[in-house]
Design an enzyme around this catalytic site. Structure first.
Site, PDB file in Angstrom:
ATOM      1  N   ASN A  10       0.902  -1.193  -0.099  1.00  0.00           N
ATOM      2  CA  ASN A  10       0.009  -0.034  -0.003  1.00  0.00           C
ATOM      3  C   ASN A  10       0.838   1.451  -0.093  1.00  0.00           C
ATOM      4  O   ASN A  10       1.723   1.472   1.078  1.00  0.00           O
ATOM      5  CB  ASN A  10      -0.968   0.161   1.370  1.00  0.00           C
ATOM      6  CG  ASN A  10      -1.898   1.254   1.397  1.00  0.00           C
ATOM      7  OD1 ASN A  10      -1.675   2.023   0.358  1.00  0.00           O
ATOM      8  ND2 ASN A  10      -2.270   1.272   2.553  1.00  0.00           N
ATOM      9  N   LYS A  12      -0.003   4.275  -0.271  1.00  0.00           N
ATOM     10  CA  LYS A  12      -0.470   5.408   0.421  1.00  0.00           C
ATOM     11  C   LYS A  12      -0.269   6.800  -0.369  1.00  0.00           C
ATOM     12  O   LYS A  12      -0.344   6.459  -1.585  1.00  0.00           O
ATOM     13  CB  LYS A  12       0.095   5.610   1.989  1.00  0.00           C
ATOM     14  CG  LYS A  12      -0.266   4.409   2.770  1.00  0.00           C
ATOM     15  CD  LYS A  12      -0.053   4.517   4.276  1.00  0.00           C
ATOM     16  CE  LYS A  12      -0.363   3.060   4.731  1.00  0.00           C
ATOM     17  NZ  LYS A  12      -0.076   3.324   6.099  1.00  0.00           N
ATOM     18  N   HIS A  95      -9.697   1.393   5.027  1.00  0.00           N
ATOM     19  CA  HIS A  95      -8.340   1.142   5.792  1.00  0.00           C
ATOM     20  C   HIS A  95      -8.564   2.422   6.868  1.00  0.00           C
ATOM     21  O   HIS A  95      -9.182   3.396   6.850  1.00  0.00           O
ATOM     22  CB  HIS A  95      -7.292   2.085   4.671  1.00  0.00           C
ATOM     23  CG  HIS A  95      -6.075   1.956   5.423  1.00  0.00           C
ATOM     24  ND1 HIS A  95      -5.416   2.750   6.309  1.00  0.00           N
ATOM     25  CD2 HIS A  95      -4.899   1.025   5.071  1.00  0.00           C
ATOM     26  CE1 HIS A  95      -4.316   2.476   6.569  1.00  0.00           C
ATOM     27  NE2 HIS A  95      -3.772   1.278   5.918  1.00  0.00           N
ATOM     28  N   GLU A  97      -6.623   4.593   8.125  1.00  0.00           N
ATOM     29  CA  GLU A  97      -6.500   6.011   7.821  1.00  0.00           C
ATOM     30  C   GLU A  97      -7.625   6.748   7.362  1.00  0.00           C
ATOM     31  O   GLU A  97      -7.912   7.859   7.591  1.00  0.00           O
ATOM     32  CB  GLU A  97      -5.238   6.120   6.920  1.00  0.00           C
ATOM     33  CG  GLU A  97      -4.061   5.914   7.718  1.00  0.00           C
ATOM     34  CD  GLU A  97      -2.884   5.687   6.937  1.00  0.00           C
ATOM     35  OE1 GLU A  97      -2.873   5.307   5.633  1.00  0.00           O
ATOM     36  OE2 GLU A  97      -1.890   4.979   7.662  1.00  0.00           O
ATOM     37  N   GLU A 167      -5.539  -5.235  10.517  1.00  0.00           N
ATOM     38  CA  GLU A 167      -4.433  -4.133  10.735  1.00  0.00           C
ATOM     39  C   GLU A 167      -4.834  -3.355  12.035  1.00  0.00           C
ATOM     40  O   GLU A 167      -5.533  -2.469  11.866  1.00  0.00           O
ATOM     41  CB  GLU A 167      -4.583  -3.184   9.495  1.00  0.00           C
ATOM     42  CG  GLU A 167      -4.289  -3.661   8.248  1.00  0.00           C
ATOM     43  CD  GLU A 167      -3.542  -2.717   7.221  1.00  0.00           C
ATOM     44  OE1 GLU A 167      -2.453  -2.988   6.859  1.00  0.00           O
ATOM     45  OE2 GLU A 167      -4.209  -1.597   6.962  1.00  0.00           O
ATOM     46  N   GLY A 173       2.539   2.030  11.052  1.00  0.00           N
ATOM     47  CA  GLY A 173       3.478   2.908  10.854  1.00  0.00           C
ATOM     48  C   GLY A 173       4.150   3.349  12.162  1.00  0.00           C
ATOM     49  O   GLY A 173       4.891   4.283  12.174  1.00  0.00           O
ATOM     50  N   SER A 212       3.154  -2.346  10.392  1.00  0.00           N
ATOM     51  CA  SER A 212       4.682  -2.542  10.581  1.00  0.00           C
ATOM     52  C   SER A 212       5.332  -3.832  10.244  1.00  0.00           C
ATOM     53  O   SER A 212       6.296  -4.125  10.671  1.00  0.00           O
ATOM     54  CB  SER A 212       5.184  -2.176  12.160  1.00  0.00           C
ATOM     55  OG  SER A 212       4.691  -0.543  12.483  1.00  0.00           O
ATOM     56  N   GLY A 234       4.826   1.069   4.945  1.00  0.00           N
ATOM     57  CA  GLY A 234       6.152   1.575   4.764  1.00  0.00           C
ATOM     58  C   GLY A 234       7.088   0.772   3.954  1.00  0.00           C
ATOM     59  O   GLY A 234       7.987   1.372   3.206  1.00  0.00           O
TER      60      GLY A 234
HETATM   61  P1  PGA Z   1       2.723  -0.217   7.790  1.00  0.00           P
HETATM   62  O1  PGA Z   1       1.172   0.609   6.975  1.00  0.00           O
HETATM   63  O2  PGA Z   1       3.192  -1.261   6.927  1.00  0.00           O
HETATM   64  O3  PGA Z   1       3.655   1.299   7.309  1.00  0.00           O
HETATM   65  O4  PGA Z   1       2.544  -0.169   9.298  1.00  0.00           O
HETATM   66  C1  PGA Z   1       0.367  -0.745   6.960  1.00  0.00           C
HETATM   67  C2  PGA Z   1      -0.897  -0.201   6.197  1.00  0.00           C
HETATM   68  O5  PGA Z   1      -1.600   0.816   6.697  1.00  0.00           O
HETATM   69  O6  PGA Z   1      -1.507  -0.679   5.358  1.00  0.00           O
END
Ligand code: PGA
Length: 249
Positions: A10, A12, A95, A97, A167, A173, A212, A234
């Site tokens: 992803n 983002k 998601h 976010e 998640e 993150g 993460s 990330g």
């Molecule tokens: P992350 O994000 O691997 O940076 O923690 C995962 C996600 O939000 O899909």
């Protein structure tokens, strides 16, 4: 039952067009293991370009969101049919976010899942609790509400065409990955709930872990028997890291 592994990056709200082209070019040269479905979700601006760069390779491309509406008067939105037309095969929906930053709630998420299915896109439905909710012992309650809300009024056959990502919001993150016990328990619960609600087709819905994931912990997380794949934020922004993670699948 063995479920095919799914490892999705992803991106983002990252990358210029040139950066997206560069990483897509690097991915195109790497070959995911035969039993892994590997893909990326670029931002909408770069979706068609990345899909073209990866066409003819085993990599798949999807969107990070979709509209719940058909093509037409919906300023700023992107219809599922447009995502398909651009070469997308899945859409991340719900998601955390978007749930947090844009206040997306279950009825809209549910409508987006229906729209995606209607257009032949695979909905990659994200669920997960916040740190506060986990601390208050509400993990299972939150997961149940999110699952019920997301799949409301869908048929078992429709749910069977979805992918789910667990998640935990506190792990996204932050560098703080959930423990193997926490992941196994949450995934086991999600599987139990969808199978209880939707029967046999839900037995093979892939349940991905996200939060993460890195090249250092991906093999261990994929080794958890309840985990059918990964949703990587990330660590998907660097081709060498992401292809190493996909290679663990
Ligand atoms: P992350 O994000 O691997 O940076 O923690 C995962 C996600 O939000 O899909």
């Amino acid at each position: 039952m063995t479920i095919r592994r799914h490892i999705i990056g992803n991106w983002k709200m990252h990358f210029t067009a040139a950066q997206a082209a560069e990483i897509a070019g690097a991915l195109a040269k790497a070959k995911p293991p035969a039993d892994v479905t590997a893909g990326v979700a670029p931002g909408f601006l770069h979706l068609a370009q990345v899909a073209r760069a990866l066409s003819g390779t085993p990599w798949i491309v999807g969107a990070q969101d979709c509209s719940d509406r058909p093509e037409g008067a919906a300023t700023g939105q992107v219809a599922c049919t447009q995502i398909r037309d651009a070469g997308g095969v899945f859409a991340v929906i719900g998601h955390s976010e978007r749930r947090q930053q844009l206040k997306e709630r279950s009825p809209l998420i549910n409508a987006k899942i229906s729209a995606a299915l209607e257009a032949g896109l695979v909905p990659l439905v994200c669920v997960g609790e916040t740190g506060t909710e986990r601390g208050a012992g509400l993990t299972v309650t939150v997961l149940d509400e999110q699952i019920r809300g997301a799949f409301l009024d869908l048929t078992p056959e429709q749910v069977g065409r979805c992918w789910i990502a667990y998640e935990p919001v506190w792990a996204i993150g932050t560098g703080q990955t959930a423990t193997a016990e926490q992941i196994a328990a949450a995934h086991g619960h999600i599987r139990q709930q969808v199978v209880r609600g939707y029967g046999k087709p839900a037995e093979t819905v892939p349940v991905l872990y996200g939060g993460s994931v890195s090249r250092d912990n991906s093999a261990e997380i994929l080794g958890i028997k309840e985990v059918d794949g990964l949703l990587v934020g990330g660590a998907s922004l660097k081709a060498s890291d992401f292809t190493a993670i996909v290679g663990c699948g």
